[in-house]
Design an enzyme around this catalytic site. Structure first.
Site, PDB file in Angstrom:
ATOM      1  N   HIS A 106       0.839  -1.208   0.000  1.00  0.00           N
ATOM      2  CA  HIS A 106       0.000   0.000   0.000  1.00  0.00           C
ATOM      3  C   HIS A 106       0.872   1.254   0.000  1.00  0.00           C
ATOM      4  O   HIS A 106       2.055   1.211   0.339  1.00  0.00           O
ATOM      5  CB  HIS A 106      -0.889   0.039   1.248  1.00  0.00           C
ATOM      6  N   GLU A 165       3.275  -0.198   3.970  1.00  0.00           N
ATOM      7  CA  GLU A 165       2.619   1.070   3.595  1.00  0.00           C
ATOM      8  C   GLU A 165       3.708   2.134   3.479  1.00  0.00           C
ATOM      9  O   GLU A 165       4.414   2.394   4.447  1.00  0.00           O
ATOM     10  CB  GLU A 165       1.625   1.448   4.690  1.00  0.00           C
TER      11      GLU A 165
HETATM   12 ZN   LIG Z   1      -4.020   1.335   0.592  1.00  0.00          ZN
END
Ligand SMILES: [Zn+2]
Length: 296
Positions: A106, A165
């Protein structure tokens, strides 16, 4: 054992986070990067319809659709149906899942650098985060103590879920340094599994790490009609992981009036002015910085 997926690397769970999608394409074209001594990871582009439209999701955030409840009731929209299809292919979510590891890629628009997210108290996933952090000391560990049943993330379909992330990067575009940080964090994660397989990870000693534990999201200022009426205060912008003390500037109204933080005690902040939060008018998350110990 033939039907067990050892490792699945996922991109495009959010269709406008192009870094993960691009990295999946690179890995598919260079499968040696997915291969270690003891396994070759598979890949998944999770929400292809959202990727094609360059949007986060069509009807509902796919990464909120993997609770036991949403996986078991009739699908109410496209993402719930997709989640159930992914669960059939890679799950079923729980201890008998046919997927051992799922690593989901992400990005965030917030100034968070490399964040390693562990959503459940899973000692092996915490070991992976700890290992990656030793290789990339700037990386931060996010920890939540969800039950499996309540964990809504796609990677919870596997026996061990892990989420990388990286930011800051706007939605819908690529930047080399973000791409490269994501690639490195993933590569170290795969190395960890290889070393685990080789018996090179110490599973006896208790471990400890500094983590950030989610507390809650704070809404942006809103007027009586529910419309956003202010924004993150400029003093707080880009200050992810910094401490925020009671009385310090939090938001600023459209009129220029500062709204101070009125919590009872200092907190830490993350996802500061995250673009994906605007659909529900959230401005940031507050976190508790703590030392976490775990053992196997
Ligand atoms: Zn995401």
């Amino acid at each position: 054992m033939a039907s067990l997926n050892r490792v699945v690397v996922v991109g495009g769970t959010h269709g406008n986070e192009k870094t993960g999608v691009q990295l999946i394409h690179r890995l598919q074209n260079n499968p040696q990067e997915l291969t270690r001594e003891s396994f070759t990871a598979q890949t998944l582009l999770a929400n292809e319809a959202a990727i094609a439209r360059n949007c986060r999701y069509l009807e509902q955030d796919l990464n909120r659709c993997f609770t036991d409840e949403l996986l078991s009731e009739a699908a109410a929209n496209k993402e719930q149906a997709l989640a159930q299809a992914i669960n059939r292919q890679f799950g079923p979510k729980g201890p008998d899942s046919k997927t051992e590891w799922m690593i989901d890629l992400h990005t965030t628009t917030a100034n968070m650098g490399i964040t390693l997210v562990v959503q459940q108290h899973d000692p092996i996933a915490l070991d992976m985060a700890h290992y990656v952090q030793q290789k990339l000391p700037e990386a931060v560990i996010f920890y939540e103590n969800n039950t499996s049943a309540a964990d809504p993330f796609l990677c919870s379909v596997a026996r061990h879920g892990f989420l990388i992330e990286v930011g800051p990067i706007p939605q819908g575009l690529l930047r080399w340094e973000i791409f490269e940080q994501t690639r490195q964090a993933l590569s170290h994660s795969l190395d960890f599994i290889e070393r685990l397989d080789a018996g090179e990870i110490d599973l006896e000693s208790p471990r400890e790490a500094e983590v950030f534990q989610f507390v809650e999201k704070l809404h942006l200022p809103r007027n009586t009609a529910g419309e956003i009426s202010g924004m993150v205060h400029p003093d707080l912008q880009d200050k992810d992981y910094h401490q925020l003390k009671p009385g310090e500037p939090l938001f600023i109204l459209d009129t220029g009036q500062t709204i101070p933080f009125d919590g009872p005690e200092p907190v830490h902040v993350a996802f500061v002015n995250e673009a994906a939060y605007y659909d529900q008018a959230y401005g940031l998350s507050i976190m508790r910085k703590r030392s976490l110990s775990w053992k196997h």
